[in-house]
Design a protein around this motif. Structure first.
Motif, short mmCIF file in Angstrom:
data_model
loop_
_atom_site.label_atom_id
_atom_site.label_comp_id
_atom_site.label_asym_id
_atom_site.label_seq_id
_atom_site.Cartn_x
_atom_site.Cartn_y
_atom_site.Cartn_z
N ALA A 17 -54.45 -4.54 92.85
CA ALA A 17 -54.50 -5.01 92.60
C ALA A 17 -55.85 -5.90 91.90
CB ALA A 17 -53.14 -6.33 92.29
N VAL A 18 -55.81 -6.12 93.86
CA VAL A 18 -58.15 -6.43 93.43
C VAL A 18 -58.43 -4.92 93.18
CG1 VAL A 18 -59.30 -6.56 95.45
CG2 VAL A 18 -57.85 -8.28 95.38
N LEU A 19 -58.55 -3.97 93.60
CA LEU A 19 -58.99 -2.64 93.36
C LEU A 19 -59.27 -2.37 91.83
CD1 LEU A 19 -60.53 -0.12 94.63
CD2 LEU A 19 -57.95 0.86 94.31
N GLY A 20 -57.89 -2.63 90.95
CA GLY A 20 -57.96 -2.88 90.02
C GLY A 20 -58.74 -3.69 89.17
N ALA A 21 -58.65 -4.30 89.75
CA ALA A 21 -59.57 -5.98 88.92
C ALA A 21 -61.44 -5.36 89.34
CB ALA A 21 -59.50 -7.23 89.02
N VAL A 22 -61.56 -5.10 90.88
CA VAL A 22 -63.10 -5.11 91.07
C VAL A 22 -63.19 -3.63 89.82
CG1 VAL A 22 -64.15 -3.58 92.74
CG2 VAL A 22 -62.97 -5.97 92.74
N LEU A 24 -61.88 -2.98 87.32
CA LEU A 24 -62.45 -3.59 85.33
C LEU A 24 -63.33 -4.10 85.21
CD1 LEU A 24 -59.07 -4.86 84.66
CD2 LEU A 24 -59.96 -2.49 83.40
N GLY A 25 -63.44 -5.43 86.44
CA GLY A 25 -65.58 -5.78 86.65
C GLY A 25 -66.25 -5.13 86.25
N MET A 26 -66.67 -3.74 87.53
CA MET A 26 -67.58 -3.00 87.53
C MET A 26 -67.79 -2.39 85.54
SD MET A 26 -66.99 -2.03 90.80
CE MET A 26 -68.20 0.03 90.79
N SER A 27 -66.31 -2.19 85.63
CA SER A 27 -66.88 -1.08 83.78
C SER A 27 -67.52 -2.13 82.70
CB SER A 27 -65.63 -0.89 83.66
OG SER A 27 -64.71 -1.62 83.56
N ALA A 28 -66.69 -3.36 83.06
CA ALA A 28 -66.76 -4.66 82.26
C ALA A 28 -68.61 -4.63 81.99
CB ALA A 28 -66.63 -5.86 81.60
N LEU A 29 -69.63 -4.53 83.48
CA LEU A 29 -70.49 -4.64 83.94
C LEU A 29 -71.80 -3.82 83.03
CD1 LEU A 29 -70.03 -8.15 86.14
CD2 LEU A 29 -70.88 -7.88 83.86
N LYS A 30 -71.34 -2.34 83.44
CA LYS A 30 -71.98 -1.30 84.02
C LYS A 30 -73.27 -1.32 82.57
CE LYS A 30 -69.76 2.47 80.60
NZ LYS A 30 -69.38 3.04 81.01
N ASP A 31 -73.41 -2.00 81.54
CA ASP A 31 -74.52 -2.05 80.78
C ASP A 31 -75.02 -3.29 80.93
OD1 ASP A 31 -73.51 0.45 79.23
OD2 ASP A 31 -72.69 -0.67 78.03
N GLN A 32 -74.98 -4.15 81.45
CA GLN A 32 -76.03 -5.41 81.39
C GLN A 32 -76.10 -5.26 82.91
OE1 GLN A 32 -76.13 -7.60 79.40
NE2 GLN A 32 -75.57 -6.31 77.69
N ALA A 33 -76.16 -3.93 83.97
CA ALA A 33 -76.75 -4.68 85.30
C ALA A 33 -77.94 -4.90 85.89
CB ALA A 33 -76.38 -3.32 85.94
N ALA A 34 -78.92 -4.43 84.38
CA ALA A 34 -80.54 -4.17 84.77
C ALA A 34 -80.52 -5.60 84.29
CB ALA A 34 -81.11 -3.67 83.87
#
Length: 144
Positions: A17-22, A24-34
């Protein structure tokens, strides 16, 4: 089921569950990382028109034009690659906002390529000292 097997099963489920949440969060923020887009990045990749972004660079010399209403400012943000972005801001600009200084603007792009800023953050160099402190430091140096 034994208590030991139950604990092991719950531990594995919690890790998944923790790995899945991480992920999901990374994929949602990949375009906003800069933190912000430089003008060269915008020229190279382009930026979607339907979302708020930040741009950053230097305010080009001679580009600040203040409108008659007193709160609207047009200026050009550029970088070392000579890529530029025309910007319009309506509001009160920070005291440090001036030509040949760093700026980060938050807002959105219009279809014509102009950036409409809703907020401007003026950047200063590492030697910056507020005028209030600069004046008092100068006075204390002369007193010693």
């Amino acid at each position: 089921m034994k208590a030991k097997n139950q604990r092991l099963t719950l531990l594995v489920l919690a890790i998944v569950a923790v790995l899945g949440a991480v992920l999901l969060g990374m994929s949602a923020l990949k375009d906003q990382a800069a933190y912000f887009y430089a003008p060269a990045d915008v020229a190279r990749k382009g930026v979607p028109l339907d979302r708020a972004v930040r741009i950053g660079g230097m305010v080009k010399d001679g580009s600040i034009q203040r409108h008659a209403d007193g709160v609207t400012i047009d200026f050009v943000v550029g970088d070392e690659t000579d890529a530029t972005i025309p910007v319009r801001f309506t509001g009160i600009a920070p005291d440090l906002f001036k030509e040949n200084s760093g700026v980060v603007a938050e807002g959105h792009f219009q279809p014509d390529g102009r950036f409409v800023a809703t907020e401007i953050l003026a950047k200063h160099d590492e030697n910056y000292m507020p005028p209030q402190l600069a004046g008092s430091e100068h006075k204390t140096e002369t007193l010693q």
